[in-house]
Motif scaffolding. Sequence first.
Motif, PDB file in Angstrom:
ATOM      1  N   GLY A 161      38.915  87.680 -11.517  1.00  0.00           N
ATOM      2  CA  GLY A 161      37.948  86.328 -10.250  1.00  0.00           C
ATOM      3  C   GLY A 161      38.003  85.070 -11.047  1.00  0.00           C
ATOM      4  O   GLY A 161      38.111  85.170 -12.422  1.00  0.00           O
ATOM      5  N   HIS A 175      37.601  86.295  -5.576  1.00  0.00           N
ATOM      6  CA  HIS A 175      37.311  87.379  -6.421  1.00  0.00           C
ATOM      7  C   HIS A 175      38.835  87.955  -5.618  1.00  0.00           C
ATOM      8  O   HIS A 175      38.459  88.363  -4.931  1.00  0.00           O
ATOM      9  CB  HIS A 175      36.194  87.420  -5.626  1.00  0.00           C
ATOM     10  CG  HIS A 175      35.551  88.721  -5.882  1.00  0.00           C
ATOM     11  ND1 HIS A 175      35.977  89.722  -4.915  1.00  0.00           N
ATOM     12  CD2 HIS A 175      35.535  89.376  -7.140  1.00  0.00           C
ATOM     13  CE1 HIS A 175      35.461  91.056  -5.525  1.00  0.00           C
ATOM     14  NE2 HIS A 175      35.224  90.390  -7.087  1.00  0.00           N
ATOM     15  N   ILE A 224      31.262  91.049  -7.644  1.00  0.00           N
ATOM     16  CA  ILE A 224      31.005  89.283  -7.165  1.00  0.00           C
ATOM     17  C   ILE A 224      29.695  88.578  -7.010  1.00  0.00           C
ATOM     18  O   ILE A 224      28.888  89.277  -6.832  1.00  0.00           O
ATOM     19  CB  ILE A 224      31.256  89.731  -5.264  1.00  0.00           C
ATOM     20  CG1 ILE A 224      31.817  87.609  -5.203  1.00  0.00           C
ATOM     21  CG2 ILE A 224      30.538  89.591  -5.082  1.00  0.00           C
ATOM     22  CD1 ILE A 224      32.830  88.079  -3.825  1.00  0.00           C
TER      23      ILE A 224
END
Length: 205
Positions: free
Chosen positions: A10, A98, A134
Amino acid sequence: TLAGGNGFAGNMFNVFAKNDVRIHGFSVSVTGASSFDTIAVDVYKRNGTYVGSESNMWAWTYVGTDYRSIGPLLGTSVQIEVGGIDLLAGTTTAFYLHLASYDLGHSLSYTNGSNTYENADLLLTAGVGKGDAIFTGSTISSRTWNGTIYYTVDRIRLAVSNMVTISLYPLTAATRARPMPVLPLVGSTMVLPGLSCPAASAAST
């Protein structure tokens, strides 16, 4: 092609709006995918900078996820249709893109270093890389996102790109050509036509 050179799961970057704009989507560069793969990209945003909130999921607002079959787009940037994001003039908004399909061996391309890019409407400051998972994945400083932001101003579709240059084309006005450096390739130039009512496209370096 986009500069690339590195990648992970990301990117976070800031966008300062010089004018009121509405973002309609992004494009990203993904490596490690085959022509039969589907990539998935999550988009988050927050008011203000990403700095200090890189690992705090509660500081961010989820915008949406887009799933894209690579197919013939393999090796090119892929458009992510997550938008409807209004930016008011004079404000800074942070974005986190992401790559939800990172576990499939995909990687979101970025370039080492911190850079800023701007046109008449937006100033983009990039940024940091993010690992998987994440938010809680590692944060890698000085990583420049590779991609494009698609937006509208006064109902005219424009694009501001990171790691690309912007070419403006007249709708009705006569062209007034002048050279513009193509960064980061030192010594390269392109012609930037002048116009009174532009639409824009991104030309890669």
